[in-house]
Write a protein that holds these residues in place. Structure first.
Motif, PDB file in Angstrom:
ATOM      1  N   SER A  18       0.807  -1.223   0.000  1.00  0.00           N
ATOM      2  CA  SER A  18       0.000   0.000   0.000  1.00  0.00           C
ATOM      3  C   SER A  18       0.842   1.276   0.000  1.00  0.00           C
ATOM      4  O   SER A  18       0.367   2.331  -0.400  1.00  0.00           O
ATOM      5  N   SER A  19       2.094   1.186   0.424  1.00  0.00           N
ATOM      6  CA  SER A  19       2.923   2.395   0.452  1.00  0.00           C
ATOM      7  C   SER A  19       3.809   2.536  -0.780  1.00  0.00           C
ATOM      8  O   SER A  19       3.810   3.589  -1.419  1.00  0.00           O
ATOM      9  N   ILE A  20       4.548   1.486  -1.150  1.00  0.00           N
ATOM     10  CA  ILE A  20       5.465   1.624  -2.282  1.00  0.00           C
ATOM     11  C   ILE A  20       5.223   0.602  -3.385  1.00  0.00           C
ATOM     12  O   ILE A  20       5.990   0.546  -4.346  1.00  0.00           O
ATOM     13  N   GLY A  21       4.175  -0.182  -3.290  1.00  0.00           N
ATOM     14  CA  GLY A  21       3.837  -1.121  -4.363  1.00  0.00           C
ATOM     15  C   GLY A  21       3.480  -0.377  -5.644  1.00  0.00           C
ATOM     16  O   GLY A  21       3.442   0.858  -5.676  1.00  0.00           O
ATOM     17  N   ALA A  22       3.187  -1.109  -6.692  1.00  0.00           N
ATOM     18  CA  ALA A  22       2.911  -0.504  -8.007  1.00  0.00           C
ATOM     19  C   ALA A  22       1.849   0.593  -7.941  1.00  0.00           C
ATOM     20  O   ALA A  22       1.937   1.598  -8.643  1.00  0.00           O
ATOM     21  N   ASN A  23       0.848   0.431  -7.105  1.00  0.00           N
ATOM     22  CA  ASN A  23      -0.195   1.443  -6.945  1.00  0.00           C
ATOM     23  C   ASN A  23      -0.139   2.102  -5.572  1.00  0.00           C
ATOM     24  O   ASN A  23      -1.120   2.673  -5.111  1.00  0.00           O
ATOM     25  N   GLY A  24       1.010   2.007  -4.931  1.00  0.00           N
ATOM     26  CA  GLY A  24       1.165   2.527  -3.578  1.00  0.00           C
ATOM     27  C   GLY A  24       1.106   4.043  -3.480  1.00  0.00           C
ATOM     28  O   GLY A  24       1.357   4.770  -4.452  1.00  0.00           O
ATOM     29  N   PHE A  25       0.795   4.503  -2.282  1.00  0.00           N
ATOM     30  CA  PHE A  25       0.647   5.930  -1.997  1.00  0.00           C
ATOM     31  C   PHE A  25       1.862   6.737  -2.462  1.00  0.00           C
ATOM     32  O   PHE A  25       1.726   7.757  -3.145  1.00  0.00           O
ATOM     33  N   TYR A  26       3.075   6.329  -2.079  1.00  0.00           N
ATOM     34  CA  TYR A  26       4.265   7.137  -2.350  1.00  0.00           C
ATOM     35  C   TYR A  26       4.687   7.136  -3.814  1.00  0.00           C
ATOM     36  O   TYR A  26       5.526   7.936  -4.214  1.00  0.00           O
ATOM     37  N   VAL A  96      11.194   5.849  -4.471  1.00  0.00           N
ATOM     38  CA  VAL A  96      10.478   4.998  -5.429  1.00  0.00           C
ATOM     39  C   VAL A  96       9.938   5.795  -6.607  1.00  0.00           C
ATOM     40  O   VAL A  96       9.670   5.232  -7.658  1.00  0.00           O
ATOM     41  N   ARG A  97       9.765   7.065  -6.430  1.00  0.00           N
ATOM     42  CA  ARG A  97       9.196   7.883  -7.515  1.00  0.00           C
ATOM     43  C   ARG A  97      10.285   8.348  -8.474  1.00  0.00           C
ATOM     44  O   ARG A  97      11.460   8.263  -8.181  1.00  0.00           O
ATOM     45  N   GLU A  98       9.855   8.854  -9.610  1.00  0.00           N
ATOM     46  CA  GLU A  98      10.791   9.408 -10.579  1.00  0.00           C
ATOM     47  C   GLU A  98      11.370  10.721 -10.059  1.00  0.00           C
ATOM     48  O   GLU A  98      10.766  11.386  -9.222  1.00  0.00           O
ATOM     49  N   ARG A  99      12.504  11.095 -10.599  1.00  0.00           N
ATOM     50  CA  ARG A  99      13.176  12.333 -10.194  1.00  0.00           C
ATOM     51  C   ARG A  99      12.263  13.528 -10.448  1.00  0.00           C
ATOM     52  O   ARG A  99      11.785  13.723 -11.572  1.00  0.00           O
ATOM     53  N   PRO A 100      12.050  14.351  -9.427  1.00  0.00           N
ATOM     54  CA  PRO A 100      11.259  15.569  -9.635  1.00  0.00           C
ATOM     55  C   PRO A 100      12.007  16.559 -10.543  1.00  0.00           C
ATOM     56  O   PRO A 100      13.221  16.719 -10.427  1.00  0.00           O
ATOM     57  N   ASP A 101      11.289  17.209 -11.432  1.00  0.00           N
ATOM     58  CA  ASP A 101      11.890  18.180 -12.348  1.00  0.00           C
ATOM     59  C   ASP A 101      12.508  19.362 -11.622  1.00  0.00           C
ATOM     60  O   ASP A 101      13.426  19.994 -12.134  1.00  0.00           O
ATOM     61  N   SER A 102      12.006  19.662 -10.442  1.00  0.00           N
ATOM     62  CA  SER A 102      12.443  20.859  -9.726  1.00  0.00           C
ATOM     63  C   SER A 102      13.760  20.689  -8.968  1.00  0.00           C
ATOM     64  O   SER A 102      14.245  21.652  -8.377  1.00  0.00           O
ATOM     65  N   LEU A 103      14.351  19.511  -8.995  1.00  0.00           N
ATOM     66  CA  LEU A 103      15.609  19.312  -8.262  1.00  0.00           C
ATOM     67  C   LEU A 103      16.774  20.001  -8.955  1.00  0.00           C
ATOM     68  O   LEU A 103      16.863  20.004 -10.184  1.00  0.00           O
ATOM     69  N   PRO A 104      17.696  20.551  -8.168  1.00  0.00           N
ATOM     70  CA  PRO A 104      18.903  21.126  -8.759  1.00  0.00           C
ATOM     71  C   PRO A 104      19.704  20.042  -9.483  1.00  0.00           C
ATOM     72  O   PRO A 104      19.674  18.866  -9.096  1.00  0.00           O
ATOM     73  N   LYS A 105      20.450  20.434 -10.493  1.00  0.00           N
ATOM     74  CA  LYS A 105      21.234  19.475 -11.282  1.00  0.00           C
ATOM     75  C   LYS A 105      22.263  18.739 -10.443  1.00  0.00           C
ATOM     76  O   LYS A 105      22.641  17.618 -10.769  1.00  0.00           O
ATOM     77  N   ARG A 106      22.721  19.344  -9.365  1.00  0.00           N
ATOM     78  CA  ARG A 106      23.768  18.706  -8.553  1.00  0.00           C
ATOM     79  C   ARG A 106      23.260  17.505  -7.776  1.00  0.00           C
ATOM     80  O   ARG A 106      24.045  16.739  -7.228  1.00  0.00           O
ATOM     81  N   VAL A 107      21.953  17.303  -7.719  1.00  0.00           N
ATOM     82  CA  VAL A 107      21.378  16.164  -6.998  1.00  0.00           C
ATOM     83  C   VAL A 107      21.336  14.946  -7.917  1.00  0.00           C
ATOM     84  O   VAL A 107      20.738  14.984  -8.984  1.00  0.00           O
ATOM     85  N   THR A 108      21.984  13.878  -7.487  1.00  0.00           N
ATOM     86  CA  THR A 108      21.922  12.594  -8.183  1.00  0.00           C
ATOM     87  C   THR A 108      20.698  11.856  -7.674  1.00  0.00           C
ATOM     88  O   THR A 108      20.425  11.855  -6.472  1.00  0.00           O
TER      89      THR A 108
END
Length: 142
Positions: A18-26, A96-108
């Motif tokens: 329920s938290s990080i599964g394919a349809n999980g909240f996060y 578990v989520r994709e990289r947010p667009d708003s992150l600075p480039k220095r964040v891996t």
């Protein structure tokens, strides 16, 4: 759904699904839209942690140094660190989520459920692991 559908599923499995599964909240929600924690509402917490990180970094100056946030969600804390920590400190987010667009480039960014991540982390040297929000969400046997 009838109770019998879940009768053999343990608490830990149900929590993970329920938290990080394919349809999980996060995977589909930004936590900050639903609740708040000290890391997301009190800049003093982030600044205090940044001071600890700067102190550790000073002890290892000249060596690779990383701040890894596990379960970093939207990357809000990493964005704050990017504003207050020296450029020489690498910032790494794992979620578990994709990289947010708003992150600075220095964040891996490493997209992983952590438990599925196998092998060594793709970095060497010294650093600090931040798992504040991640540890809030870990299920535990009672």
């Amino acid at each position: 759904m009838p109770d019998s559908a879940f009768q053999h599923e343990g608490w830990g499995i149900a929590w993970r699904r329920s938290s990080i599964g394919a349809n999980g909240f996060y995977r589909h929600h930004v936590a900050e839209d639903h609740f708040a924690t000290s890391m997301s509402t009190d800049t003093g917490v982030v600044h205090a942690l940044a001071e600890v990180i700067r102190h550790r970094y000073a002890r290892h100056r000249g060596e690779d140094f990383h701040v890894v946030e596990v379960g970093c969600g939207s990357g809000q804390v990493l964005r704050s660190f990017a504003n207050v920590l020296p450029e020489q400190i690498s910032l790494v987010g794992i979620d578990v989520r994709e990289r947010p667009d708003s992150l600075p480039k220095r964040v891996t960014w490493i997209q992983s459920s952590l438990t599925a991540h196998e092998g060594p982390m793709p970095m060497h040297g010294h650093g600090v692991i931040v798992a504040h929000e991640f540890l809030d969400r870990k299920s535990t046997r009672l």
